[in-house]
Structures are given as structure tokens and as C-alpha cells.
Design a protein around this motif. Structure first.
Motif, PDB file in Angstrom:
ATOM      1  N   LEU A 130       0.841  -1.184   0.000  1.00 19.58           N
ATOM      2  CA  LEU A 130       0.000   0.000   0.000  1.00 19.58           C
ATOM      3  C   LEU A 130       0.877   1.234   0.000  1.00 19.58           C
ATOM      4  CD1 LEU A 130      -1.580   0.838   3.472  1.00 19.58           C
ATOM      5  CD2 LEU A 130       0.458  -0.546   3.208  1.00 19.58           C
ATOM      6  N   TRP A 131       0.297   2.307  -0.478  1.00 15.81           N
ATOM      7  CA  TRP A 131       0.951   3.610  -0.432  1.00 15.81           C
ATOM      8  C   TRP A 131       0.050   4.530   0.367  1.00 15.81           C
ATOM      9  CZ3 TRP A 131       0.306   0.631  -4.765  1.00 15.81           C
ATOM     10  CH2 TRP A 131       1.459   0.175  -5.397  1.00 15.81           C
ATOM     11  N   HIS A 132       0.628   5.293   1.286  1.00 14.30           N
ATOM     12  CA  HIS A 132      -0.211   6.236   2.010  1.00 14.30           C
ATOM     13  C   HIS A 132       0.439   7.610   2.025  1.00 14.30           C
ATOM     14  CE1 HIS A 132       2.090   6.669   5.783  1.00 14.30           C
ATOM     15  NE2 HIS A 132       2.308   5.366   5.746  1.00 14.30           N
ATOM     16  N   ALA A 133      -0.420   8.613   2.146  1.00  9.64           N
ATOM     17  CA  ALA A 133       0.038   9.995   2.131  1.00  9.64           C
ATOM     18  C   ALA A 133       0.875  10.287   3.368  1.00  9.64           C
ATOM     19  CB  ALA A 133      -1.162  10.937   2.073  1.00  9.64           C
ATOM     20  N   LEU A 176      -7.351   1.092  -4.897  1.00  9.53           N
ATOM     21  CA  LEU A 176      -8.556   1.407  -4.143  1.00  9.53           C
ATOM     22  C   LEU A 176      -8.203   2.143  -2.855  1.00  9.53           C
ATOM     23  CD1 LEU A 176     -10.620  -1.874  -4.583  1.00  9.53           C
ATOM     24  CD2 LEU A 176     -10.622   0.195  -5.987  1.00  9.53           C
ATOM     25  N   PRO A 177      -9.031   3.120  -2.471  1.00  7.58           N
ATOM     26  CA  PRO A 177      -8.716   3.931  -1.293  1.00  7.58           C
ATOM     27  C   PRO A 177      -9.145   3.271   0.007  1.00  7.58           C
ATOM     28  CG  PRO A 177     -10.735   4.729  -2.311  1.00  7.58           C
ATOM     29  CD  PRO A 177     -10.232   3.608  -3.187  1.00  7.58           C
ATOM     30  N   VAL A 178      -8.413   3.569   1.059  1.00  4.53           N
ATOM     31  CA  VAL A 178      -8.789   3.193   2.419  1.00  4.53           C
ATOM     32  C   VAL A 178      -8.102   4.182   3.356  1.00  4.53           C
ATOM     33  CG1 VAL A 178      -6.863   1.562   2.715  1.00  4.53           C
ATOM     34  CG2 VAL A 178      -8.947   1.292   4.082  1.00  4.53           C
ATOM     35  N   LEU A 179      -8.771   4.551   4.425  1.00  6.34           N
ATOM     36  CA  LEU A 179      -8.169   5.414   5.433  1.00  6.34           C
ATOM     37  C   LEU A 179      -7.440   4.547   6.449  1.00  6.34           C
ATOM     38  CD1 LEU A 179     -11.165   7.841   6.070  1.00  6.34           C
ATOM     39  CD2 LEU A 179      -9.160   8.259   4.633  1.00  6.34           C
ATOM     40  N   ILE A 180      -6.266   4.962   6.842  1.00  4.24           N
ATOM     41  CA  ILE A 180      -5.517   4.233   7.856  1.00  4.24           C
ATOM     42  C   ILE A 180      -5.132   5.185   8.979  1.00  4.24           C
ATOM     43  CG2 ILE A 180      -4.636   2.464   6.299  1.00  4.24           C
ATOM     44  CD1 ILE A 180      -1.998   4.029   6.227  1.00  4.24           C
ATOM     45  N   GLU A 181      -5.083   4.640  10.179  1.00  2.00           N
ATOM     46  CA  GLU A 181      -4.705   5.411  11.362  1.00  2.00           C
ATOM     47  C   GLU A 181      -3.223   5.208  11.636  1.00  2.00           C
ATOM     48  OE1 GLU A 181      -4.445   7.805  13.587  1.00  2.00           O
ATOM     49  OE2 GLU A 181      -6.504   7.448  14.283  1.00  2.00           O
ATOM     50  N   VAL A 182      -2.486   6.301  11.713  1.00  2.00           N
ATOM     51  CA  VAL A 182      -1.056   6.190  12.024  1.00  2.00           C
ATOM     52  C   VAL A 182      -0.722   6.833  13.360  1.00  2.00           C
ATOM     53  CG1 VAL A 182      -0.489   6.179   9.564  1.00  2.00           C
ATOM     54  CG2 VAL A 182      -0.378   8.333  10.836  1.00  2.00           C
ATOM     55  N   GLY A 183      -1.738   7.350  14.062  1.00  2.00           N
ATOM     56  CA  GLY A 183      -1.454   8.124  15.259  1.00  2.00           C
ATOM     57  C   GLY A 183      -1.799   7.470  16.574  1.00  2.00           C
ATOM     58  N   ASP A 184      -2.249   6.194  16.559  1.00  2.00           N
ATOM     59  CA  ASP A 184      -2.574   5.576  17.841  1.00  2.00           C
ATOM     60  C   ASP A 184      -1.349   4.858  18.410  1.00  2.00           C
ATOM     61  OD1 ASP A 184      -2.384   3.241  16.395  1.00  2.00           O
ATOM     62  OD2 ASP A 184      -4.533   2.819  16.389  1.00  2.00           O
ATOM     63  N   GLU A 194     -13.900  17.242  11.742  1.00  2.00           N
ATOM     64  CA  GLU A 194     -13.390  17.603  13.068  1.00  2.00           C
ATOM     65  C   GLU A 194     -14.240  16.933  14.147  1.00  2.00           C
ATOM     66  OE1 GLU A 194     -12.368  21.622  15.673  1.00  2.00           O
ATOM     67  OE2 GLU A 194     -13.018  21.777  13.584  1.00  2.00           O
ATOM     68  N   GLY A 195     -13.597  16.371  15.132  1.00  2.00           N
ATOM     69  CA  GLY A 195     -14.310  15.680  16.198  1.00  2.00           C
ATOM     70  C   GLY A 195     -14.367  14.184  16.021  1.00  2.00           C
ATOM     71  N   SER A 196     -13.865  13.674  14.890  1.00  2.00           N
ATOM     72  CA  SER A 196     -13.835  12.237  14.663  1.00  2.00           C
ATOM     73  C   SER A 196     -12.872  11.571  15.637  1.00  2.00           C
ATOM     74  CB  SER A 196     -13.406  11.946  13.225  1.00  2.00           C
ATOM     75  OG  SER A 196     -13.101  10.580  13.043  1.00  2.00           O
ATOM     76  N   TRP A 197     -13.040  10.248  15.808  1.00  2.00           N
ATOM     77  CA  TRP A 197     -12.141   9.507  16.701  1.00  2.00           C
ATOM     78  C   TRP A 197     -10.762   9.301  16.099  1.00  2.00           C
ATOM     79  CZ3 TRP A 197     -10.488   5.050  14.385  1.00  2.00           C
ATOM     80  CH2 TRP A 197     -11.303   4.503  13.382  1.00  2.00           C
ATOM     81  N   PHE A 198     -10.610   9.544  14.794  1.00  2.00           N
ATOM     82  CA  PHE A 198      -9.293   9.420  14.172  1.00  2.00           C
ATOM     83  C   PHE A 198      -8.317  10.421  14.791  1.00  2.00           C
ATOM     84  CE2 PHE A 198     -10.644   7.248  10.089  1.00  2.00           C
ATOM     85  CZ  PHE A 198      -9.695   6.242  10.177  1.00  2.00           C
ATOM     86  N   LYS A 199      -7.107   9.972  15.059  1.00  2.00           N
ATOM     87  CA  LYS A 199      -6.072  10.864  15.582  1.00  2.00           C
ATOM     88  C   LYS A 199      -5.208  11.430  14.463  1.00  2.00           C
ATOM     89  CE  LYS A 199      -5.813   8.364  19.972  1.00  2.00           C
ATOM     90  NZ  LYS A 199      -4.967   7.514  20.859  1.00  2.00           N
ATOM     91  N   ASP A 200      -4.759  10.556  13.567  1.00  2.00           N
ATOM     92  CA  ASP A 200      -3.906  10.996  12.463  1.00  2.00           C
ATOM     93  C   ASP A 200      -4.207  10.127  11.243  1.00  2.00           C
ATOM     94  OD1 ASP A 200      -2.021  12.149  10.871  1.00  2.00           O
ATOM     95  OD2 ASP A 200      -0.280  11.521  12.050  1.00  2.00           O
ATOM     96  N   PRO A 201      -5.337  10.369  10.582  1.00  2.00           N
ATOM     97  CA  PRO A 201      -5.730   9.525   9.450  1.00  2.00           C
ATOM     98  C   PRO A 201      -4.980   9.885   8.177  1.00  2.00           C
ATOM     99  CG  PRO A 201      -7.343  11.256   9.770  1.00  2.00           C
ATOM    100  CD  PRO A 201      -6.332  11.408  10.880  1.00  2.00           C
ATOM    101  N   ARG A 202      -4.651   8.873   7.405  1.00  2.00           N
ATOM    102  CA  ARG A 202      -4.009   9.071   6.108  1.00  2.00           C
ATOM    103  C   ARG A 202      -4.802   8.313   5.045  1.00  2.00           C
ATOM    104  NH1 ARG A 202       1.357  10.607   7.444  1.00  2.00           N
ATOM    105  NH2 ARG A 202       1.169  11.610   9.490  1.00  2.00           N
ATOM    106  N   ALA A 257     -11.921   2.156   6.520  1.00  2.57           N
ATOM    107  CA  ALA A 257     -10.793   2.497   7.388  1.00  2.57           C
ATOM    108  C   ALA A 257     -10.260   1.268   8.099  1.00  2.57           C
ATOM    109  CB  ALA A 257     -11.212   3.552   8.414  1.00  2.57           C
ATOM    110  N   LEU A 258      -8.962   1.312   8.372  1.00  2.00           N
ATOM    111  CA  LEU A 258      -8.286   0.278   9.143  1.00  2.00           C
ATOM    112  C   LEU A 258      -7.381   0.938  10.177  1.00  2.00           C
ATOM    113  CD1 LEU A 258      -7.127  -2.103   6.261  1.00  2.00           C
ATOM    114  CD2 LEU A 258      -8.893  -2.627   7.952  1.00  2.00           C
ATOM    115  N   THR A 259      -7.406   0.390  11.378  1.00  3.63           N
ATOM    116  CA  THR A 259      -6.380   0.692  12.366  1.00  3.63           C
ATOM    117  C   THR A 259      -5.636  -0.618  12.614  1.00  3.63           C
ATOM    118  OG1 THR A 259      -7.600   0.150  14.393  1.00  3.63           O
ATOM    119  CG2 THR A 259      -8.012   2.320  13.409  1.00  3.63           C
TER     120      THR A 259
END
Length: 233
Positions: A2-5, A27-35, A115-123, A171-173
């Protein structure tokens, strides 16, 4: 793979980049990199260890998972009511999809990025996959490892939900999977039937979640819900 921003995703990025990438087979997917588990570099991804989702029968898998989840049915009588240890079968598919699955996916992604989502640092990540349901196996995601070590089997069920309910992997964490749903069940009976599938797929959603019974989970987390989320301990 995968490639992420390298920068945090914001509302609108799914539509802006995802559609163009899809034409190139990404295909797009959001990933969490901040937890606390970090990003994909620290997730112990194992794409080479996964089988192919199309090699598995989703109903057989759900029946197998159900049997495993209710190995001690006496302790779960109230939890899994109105069902018992017998696998109840697949929930009926809706007659039609009331929303376009890809539009619903973009709307859901935008909501998660507000703003206010549970995501901390989504890419935003791009994954070479045939269909959205295959994304977890394509990257070798091991979020369900304590329950199922071949994520392709999980993806076989996601494929079936993609066909019946218009889900997309949003999304995936490290250990959480988030889906958009184009056609969530709208009646009590249909929601409970889908909740039974969720219980087989991810028992932790109920046994360690906010709802103590399958019926309560069906009413509050499935019926009419445009987002389904799963977490494995």
C-alpha cells in the motif's frame, strides 16, 4: 502493498483522489497512524501469508465461526437470543440498494475525517486490489489475528456483504475495521439476522462491546446504521 500519504487526510480527499486511483486499479482506504500501535510499518503486515478470498465460501465460514463463538452456549443464552447454538443462516439481502455504495463510501469517509472524529492521524492509502472487500487481505492486515489468522477468510465474508449490503472498506487501524453500508437492514428481524452474522464474524463486538446482547447490538449498531465497525481483542 500500500501507499499512504505523508500528510493527514481531510474531508473531500477520498473523492478527489480515490476515484482517479480506482481507474488505475488502486482502491482507497483510510488508515490510522497516530494511535499507540503506530502506522502500517508497525502493524506486522503479512500479505504473503494470506490465501485468496474467492477460494472460501462465506456462509460456510460464518457457520464455522458461529459454532466456535458459541462453544459454551449455556453461558451465552441471553447474549445471543433470539438464537441458540444452531447457526441461523444468512440474513436476507435487501431487494435493492437504496444508495450507490461508492457515493456512500465517500460520504462515510468525509464524516470520519470531519473535526471531532475519533481518528487521531488519518491518512489516505491506496491499495492494489480487485474490490474493496479484498483490501485487508491485499495488504496482509492482521487485525483479527487472535480470532482468524488468514484475513482472506474475513475478506470472503466482506465480499458477500459487498454483494448483499453494498459495503465498502473505509478504514483500518491496527485492530479495527470500519465499513460503509449502502443498504443497512431497516427492520428488527433483519437487523437481528445481520447481527448474528456480525457475532460470528467478530464476537468481541458484543461480548466486549457497548451492547450486552445481540438484540441490543442489532437495534443500536446495525438497524439503519450506515457504518459498521469491528474490533478484535
Amino acid at each position: 502493498m500500500l501507499w499512504h500519504a505523508e500528510y493527514a487526510a481531510s474531508s473531500g480527499v477520498w473523492t478527489a483522489l480515490g476515484a482517479r486511483a480506482a481507474r488505475a486499479g488502486l482502491l482507497p482506504v483510510l488508515i490510522e497512524v497516530g494511535d499507540t500501535q503506530g502506522g502500517p510499518d508497525e502493524w506486522e503486515l503479512m500479505p504473503g501469508e494470506m490465501s485468496y478470498p474467492g477460494d472460501h465460501d462465506p456462509e460456510e465460514l460464518l457457520a464455522e465461526y458461529w459454532a466456535y463463538a458459541v462453544e459454551e452456549p449455556d453461558e451465552l443464552d441471553e447474549t445471543i437470543a433470539p438464537y441458540d447454538e444452531t447457526w441461523p443462516g444468512l440474513a436476507p439481502a435487501p431487494e435493492s440498494l437504496p444508495a450507490d455504495p461508492d457515493i456512500r463510501a465517500a460520504e462515510t469517509a468525509d464524516a470520519l475525517l470531519d473535526e471531532g472524529s475519533w481518528f487521531k492521524d488519518p491518512r489516505l492509502a491506496l491499495v492494489p486490489a480487485r474490490r474493496s472487500a479484498d483490501i485487508p487481505a491485499a495488504i496482509g492486515w492482521t487485525g483479527p489475528m487472535n480470532y482468524e489468522d488468514d484475513t482472506a477468510r474475513i475478506c470472503a465474508i466482506l465480499r458477500d456483504w459487498e454483494d448483499r449490503f453494498g459495503i465498502r472498506v473505509i478504514a483500518l487501524t491496527f485492530d479495527q475495521l470500519v465499513l460503509s453500508v449502502a443498504a443497512p437492514p431497516t427492520t428488527k428481524d433483519a437487523a437481528e439476522a445481520v447481527a448474528a452474522e456480525h457475532f460470528a464474524f467478530c464476537p468481541d463486538n458484543i461480548t466486549q462491546g457497548d451492547h450486552e446482547t445481540l438484540a441490543a447490538y442489532a437495534e443500536h449498531a446495525v438497524r439503519g446504521r450506515r457504518v459498521w465497525s469491528f474490533w478484535w481483542d
